[in-house]
Design a protein around this motif. Structure first.
Motif, PDB file in Angstrom:
ATOM      1  N   SER A 123       1.120  -1.152   0.252  1.00 50.81           N
ATOM      2  CA  SER A 123      -0.035  -0.180  -0.310  1.00 50.81           C
ATOM      3  C   SER A 123       0.830   1.306  -0.048  1.00 50.81           C
ATOM      4  O   SER A 123       2.335   1.425   0.576  1.00 50.81           O
ATOM      5  CB  SER A 123      -0.956  -0.007   0.905  1.00 50.81           C
ATOM      6  OG  SER A 123       0.117   0.334   2.119  1.00 50.81           O
TER       7      SER A 123
ATOM      8  N   HIS B 298      -2.586  -1.297  -2.985  1.00 44.94           N
ATOM      9  CA  HIS B 298      -2.780  -0.659  -3.384  1.00 44.94           C
ATOM     10  C   HIS B 298      -2.621   0.662  -3.444  1.00 44.94           C
ATOM     11  O   HIS B 298      -1.828   1.306  -1.903  1.00 44.94           O
ATOM     12  CB  HIS B 298      -4.416  -1.181  -1.702  1.00 44.94           C
ATOM     13  CG  HIS B 298      -5.439   0.347  -1.747  1.00 44.94           C
ATOM     14  ND1 HIS B 298      -6.684   0.070  -2.102  1.00 44.94           N
ATOM     15  CD2 HIS B 298      -4.991   1.303  -0.816  1.00 44.94           C
ATOM     16  CE1 HIS B 298      -7.237   1.276  -1.760  1.00 44.94           C
ATOM     17  NE2 HIS B 298      -6.411   1.764  -0.510  1.00 44.94           N
TER      18      HIS B 298
ATOM     19  N   ALA C   9      -9.241  -2.733   1.763  1.00 39.27           N
ATOM     20  CA  ALA C   9      -8.354  -3.952   0.212  1.00 39.27           C
ATOM     21  C   ALA C   9      -8.158  -4.839   1.309  1.00 39.27           C
ATOM     22  O   ALA C   9      -8.326  -6.079   0.986  1.00 39.27           O
ATOM     23  CB  ALA C   9      -8.226  -2.709  -0.033  1.00 39.27           C
TER      24      ALA C   9
END
Length: 415
Positions: free
Chosen positions: A341, A379, A406
Motif C-alpha cells: 500500500s 493499493h 482492500a
C-alpha cells in the motif's frame, strides 16, 4: 545546531520556544491556510485534515531535532500481562542463524544477537499467551515503523492501534506478535541489528510456538516494511544453508504498508522525485514524514547505516530494494504473496511504485480475472499521506477505510 538540540539546556529552550511559537503563530496561520480549499495541501482534504497534517509534520520535526537516543528501553519493560489481551515475553538470541552476508555485516557493525522482547496482541481479551500453535492456526507477525530510530512494539507505541485494526479484519487470525527490535541511535545498533532481532522473533514463532511458516503473515509499516522485505530475502537466500540448519522457511505472505524501500537515497532527492510524480505545487506540505529538510530522515538514515554508509546502502538489496543504482542486482523470485500500500500524497510514493513494479515483474500482478494469478496486490490511496492507518485524530478516515477494506479482501483471498 540540530545535534546540540538533543542535549540540555538547549533542548528545553528550543521546545519551549517551539511550543509558544506554534500556539501563537503557526496554529493561526495553518488554520487560515486551511479555510480556502485551493490553499490546502490537497483540495480533497477537509479543513480538519489539512490543519492536523500541518500540526503533525511540525511535531515530527521537533521530535527529530530533540531526540537524544533511541526510544527502545525493552530491558526495563514489564513481562507478562500488560492489559486486556496483551502480553510481553522474552525472545532468546539466535547466533547460530546469523550466517553468510548477515554475519559479515554484523561483524562490521559490532552487532550480535541478544535477548529482546516481543508482545502478543490477542483478539480476545480473555486469551492467554500462546504456548503452542494449533494445526493450521494463522498469526500476524508485526514489524513497527519509525525510521529505525523511534517507536516500539509496546502497547504505548503507534503500531499497537494498527495491529488491533488488522486483527479485526480476519476472523481466522486470533493473535499478532510484535518484536521490539533494537533501534539505531548514535553509534549504537546500526544495520543489521533490527534484522537480527526480527529473525529471532520469526524463529520464536516457528520453533518455540510451532507456527507453520506458511501460516505466518509478516506485516511491516514504513521502516518495518523495509525490515519485512529484508527478513524474507534472508530466509529465501539461506533456507537450507549448511551453516543454518534450523533456519525457518519463507512466510506465507507479506503486508507492506508504505514501505521505506530506498534508504540509500538522499532525503532531498526523494523529495524531488515525489514532486515530479505528484505534479502539484502543494507537494511540499502533503505529507508529514520524509518532507523537505526533514531531520528525522537524515538522522535516521545516518545512524541506521552506521559504518556501512550510503554508498553501500545504494547497492545492497537488503537495505534499498528500490535503489536505482546501476550496480544493484536483485530479483524477487520465490517471494510470497504480497500486499503493498501507498498514499498518493506521500513522499515515498516513487520508491514504493518502483518496488511494486519490480515485484510484479518477477511475481506477477494478482489479477482476479486471470487464469494464472500473480502474487502482488497494490493499493494506492488517493490523496493519502504516509502510512495513513497510523494517523491520529481520525485524520483521512476515508483513505483508512478504503485501505482496510482492500486488506480485508486480500486476506480472504489468501485463505
Amino acid at each position: 545546531m540540530a545535534i546540540s538540540l538533543r542535549h540540555q539546556p538547549y533542548k528545553a529552550l528550543y521546545t519551549t520556544f517551539e511550543f509558544v511559537g506554534t500556539v501563537l503563530v503557526k496554529v493561526p496561520f495553518w488554520l487560515l491556510l486551511s479555510i480556502p480549499r485551493s490553499w490546502r495541501p490537497r483540495p480533497s482534504w477537509s479543513m480538519k485534515d489539512s490543519f492536523l497534517i500541518q500540526l503533525l509534520r511540525n511535531l515530527v520535526s521537533v521530535r527529530a531535532k530533540t531526540m537524544s537516543k533511541a526510544a527502545s528501553g525493552y530491558p526495563t519493560r514489564q513481562l507478562g500481562a500488560l492489559g486486556e489481551g496483551v502480553y510481553c515475553v522474552w525472545v532468546t538470541p539466535i547466533p547460530k542463524l546469523v550466517v553468510g552476508d548477515l554475519a559479515v555485516w554484523s561483524r562490521t557493525a559490532s552487532v550480535s544477537s541478544i535477548h529482546v522482547q516481543g508482545y502478543w496482541y490477542c483478539k480476545s481479551v480473555n486469551a492467554t499467551i500462546p504456548k503452542r500453535a494449533l494445526p493450521g492456526e494463522k498469526v500476524l507477525y508485526s514489524l513497527h515503523g519509525g525510521a529505525y530510530t523511534y517507536d516500539t512494539a509496546h502497547p504505548s507505541g503507534v503500531n499497537a492501534k494498527v495491529i488491533q485494526r488488522l486483527l479485526n479484519l480476519d476472523c481466522s487470525i486470533n493473535c499478532a506478535f510484535a518484536i521490539d527490535y533494537r533501534l539505531s541511535s548514535g553509534s549504537s545498533n546500526p544495520f543489521p541489528a533490527a534484522l537480527v532481532d526480527a529473525l529471532a522473533g520469526y524463529y520464536h514463532l516457528v520453533h518455540t510456538i510451532g507456527f507453520n511458516p506458511s501460516n505466518i503473515i509478516i506485516e511491516g509499516s514504513a521502516a518495518g516494511g523495509n525490515l519485512a522485505l529484508a527478513l524474507t530475502r534472508y530466509l529465501i537466500d539461506y533456507y537450507g544453508h549448511s551453516e543454518a540448519v534450523d533456519l525457518p522457511d519463507v512466510p506465507g505472505s507479506l503486508i507492506l504498508l508504505s514501505p521505506w524501500a530506498d534508504i540509500g537515497l538522499a532525503p532531498v532527492k526523494a523529495r524531488l522525485e515525489s514532486a515530479t510524480i505528484n505534479n502539484t505545487k502543494s507537494w511540499l506540505v502533503s505529507d508529514y514524514m520524509f518532507g523537505p529538510q526533514c531531520p528525522m530522515t537524515s538522522y535516521s538514515q545516518h545512524v541506521f547505516l552506521g559504518p556501512h554508509g550510503t554508498d553501500v546502502a545504494a547497492i545492497n538489496e537488503y537495505i534499498s530494494p528500490s535503489s536505482r543504482h546501476p550496480l544493484l542486482d536483485l530479483d524477487f523470485e520465490d517471494f510470497p504473496r504480497t500486499f503493498i500500500s501507498a498514499g498518493a500524497a506521500e513522499n515515498l510514493l516513487p520508491q514504493i511504485r518502483l518496488l511494486r513494479d519490480r515485484m510484479v515483474r518477477d511475481l506477477g500482478h494478482d489479477d482476479k480475472g486471470s487464469e494464472k494469478r500473480g502474487k502482488v496486490t497494490y493499493h494506492e490511496a488517493l490523496d493519502a499521506s504516509h502510512h495513513c492507518l497510523a494517523l491520529p485524530f481520525a485524520i483521512q478516515k476515508d483513505a483508512q477505510r478504503e485501505l482496510l477494506a482492500a486488506i480485508s479482501e486480500w486476506l480472504v483471498g489468501s485463505m
